[in-house]
Design an enzyme around this catalytic site. Structure first.
Site: not given
Lengths: 425, 425
Positions: B123, B130, B195, B197, B240, B249, B356
């Site tokens: 990702d 964003h 999100e 994408e 995170y 995620k 995003t």
């Protein structure tokens, strides 16, 4: 909870005489699984290491098919039955000696591959002494982040660049930015490091959306390997905010060829306790079995052979020693329970890295970043060479062995990789 | 650089009459690839979307085998030849109308799967608006980190939980810790988000250790999909640091069924320039072709259908619109060049999420986190309902379309997923 059975009996000896040598990693009490082939174009075969040999499981009549996924997903009872059949067939005096003798290959004469196909690779961060030491380099007063003792921290890595032991890799180039530089530049990593880890190989997967509880967590683990998560520290420092490591890690990670099964590791289990005053894990990360015997005593070593040592016939020098049980703040079972608590799917052959397994003392560190205090204090070897980070031609070898009074000693083999010079362009 | 050819001619019409309807995503100028089956136990077949139908490529005599990897790895000339054969065979007046008519299936009567098997999923974070908006929530004075305009930030995600459009998923549980709480708790995410994408599907891979230069980067890309990287914001905030998102995620990411090929996207290319005063990309991320035509004008939409809307027969409401070319700070080619600059191996079918794709204005945001200013300002829909984050029963659908004067309009189909209630235990 008695997990020991006749396959663990330290008195057992094998008709494969090299398996009985003192210090052999693969006595008949071990029986780790891997993949081998005798020619590059051949499909991989499933083998079990015994002494200096590997037994071809299909040739020995123990497997119908040749895919490791078949072995990884065997129900627990069948896994145990296969181990028992191997143990009995390889014991001194077995009537299978004659037929199975023809199914052996010298390990030095076959190619040993990745032990299985890996779908997803996750790297954890269970080494609390590592997390503390690395944290100190950035935040001397507050090295451990507030989540560390609650969350088994992990992140996803790349499976396409998992490489088998013995495969050299090119020093990676990427963007780095010196602290005093205005702009970054593209250059070969100047702070290339190893990370001493164990690999955890998933056996049967879980269904999508269904968490695995602590009581079943180890049923989803096939066994452990050695694992070296090579890291480019200068690349990592510049790229990792805010989403974590990427090019600093995904150029290569080395996996040892043999998966030592959870059953083989049973004799080396230990109580798993937290230091006085630390928070107890949340209920989804706790079980009585885990507290009583969730840790594994695995002695780990890092060996470094420089190009100069190689040229002079020197096998290398041990630069660090630690122990999984002392290094890890979370157990294998807790990693499985945490990874799946949100419903995340594990698939057979998925790999977890444990995270760097540094011991509590500075000389037990599992990376050069720690051993050299961030590159400030080079280590000096017996031949006079020094290192802050890895140089071209350096070969790092990880080793692991389980020992306990009253049990046989079993080992993990070795996990080696050599640094090749960066591409010139 | 003229990348257009007869397959892009806006005057072309198909004998599949639904393909000629105004606003149809799949006119004969599109020809996206996907996988379908007519019964759950069947192996996947390769298909191309045309109007409301899917053409079975093997039945039509266009493919020998049935693996998408075969299509993904076709050399450029063969890919183009396949596209030309499809275009000519599906055009009004083709003599293939009679035989190919028997190779069509209504899209509504087949199961559409993931368009390919994905090895590794990465990702990225190319959406600068964003990154700025999310950064502002944490660091109002300094929203963009210093590396953002130099490094195409990316991290690895999980491929085992990629799900095809239309597959619902269970609201994930994990550890969260409220800012004012002493200790974390295990609970269903209360800040579940989407999100917006695009997915980038790798075609031919690169050899281990060999970076892909900008001039060849797009040769390694097969095409684009829609992609929704569902995110649990409360989980993310707690877990995170320091290694990036993990359980926040990896419970589910939804991929649309059709890969719109790079060749189909050629008419919608745009110049790719950086704002005045921004640093120029390092040489390994620059090429003249990329500057002249590296961006793609893809209009994107997010639709939300709540349970109440569904009950009342309301198809849903568009809650955001943006455009890939306006949202992205890095191009597809730059992502390939960066991902491989350290020698990292890409394999056919690997997937990149773009990150995003929020537009420059607040109402163009590609996540609820941004649309609601971190959950502080609920959005209000026409039926009076409000949302800060997703509620059970909410279905989010992403759409994408390319339009340009003098060119046909082509679309991406839709990328949908519905939130199921968390497990009760």
């Amino acid at each position: 909870m008695n997990l020991l059975n006749e396959t663990h009996d330290p008195a057992l000896r094998s008709w494969v005489t090299s398996a009985n040598a003192p210090g052999c990693d693969f006595p008949v009490q071990n029986l780790p699984f891997g993949r081998f082939r005798t020619a590059p174009a051949e499909p991989w075969r499933i083998g079990v290491a015994i002494g200096d040999e590997v037994l071809d499981l299909r040739a020995a009549g123990l497997l119908d098919h040749a895919a490791m996924a078949q072995v990884l997903t065997l129900p627990q009872a069948e896994r145990s039955a296969l181990r028992l059949a191997l143990s009995r067939g390889l014991r001194a005096g077995s009537r299978l000696q004659a037929p199975w003798s023809t199914c052996l290959h010298a390990q030095t004469r076959v190619e040993l591959g990745l032990p299985c196909d890996v779908g997803d690779y996750t790297d954890f961060y269970v080494g609390i002494h590592h997390a503390t030491a690395v944290g100190k380099l950035f935040r001397p007063d507050n090295p451990l982040l507030p989540n560390y003792k609650w969350v088994p921290i992990g992140y996803h890595g790349r499976s396409s660049t998992l490489i088998p032991s013995g495969t050299p890799f090119v020093r990676p180039r990427s963007q780095v930015k010196a602290v005093d530089a205005e702009v970054p530049t593209l250059q070969p990593s100047a702070r290339l490091d190893f990370e001493l880890e164990l690999g955890i190989v998933v056996g049967p997967g879980n269904a999508a959306g269904e968490p695995v509880a602590m009581a079943q967590a180890e049923d989803h683990v096939f066994g452990l390997t050695l694992f070296n998560d090579w890291s480019a520290r200068d690349v990592q420092a510049w790229e990792y905010q805010p989403l974590g490591p990427f090019l600093s890690k995904n150029f290569a990670s080395t996996v040892s060829p043999w998966i030592v099964t959870m059953e083989a590791l049973a004799p080396y289990r230990q109580a798993f306790t937290r230091p006085e005053g630390d928070p107890q894990p949340l209920p989804y990360l706790h079980s009585e079995d885990n507290a009583q015997a969730g840790a594994f005593g695995i002695e780990l070593e890092v060996w470094l052979q420089t190009a100069a040592m190689r040229a002079s016939g020197h096998a290398g020098e041990c630069i660090s020693r630690s122990n999984f049980a002392e290094a890890a703040y979370w157990t294998v079972a807790q990693l499985v329970a945490h990874h799946t608590v949100n419903g995340c799917t594990l698939r057979p052959g998925d790999l977890f890295g444990s995270g760097t397994l540094s011991g509590p003392r500075p000389e037990q560190a599992g990376s050069l970043l720690e051993l050299t205090q961030g590159g400030k204090a080079p280590i000096r070897m017996a031949n006079g060479e020094t290192r802050t980070f890895l140089e071209d031609g350096d070969e790092v070898t990880l080793k692991g062995v389980c020992r306990r009074p009253g049990a046989a000693s079993i080992g993990f083999g070795s996990c080696s990789g050599k640094v090749l010079p960066a591409l010139s362009s």
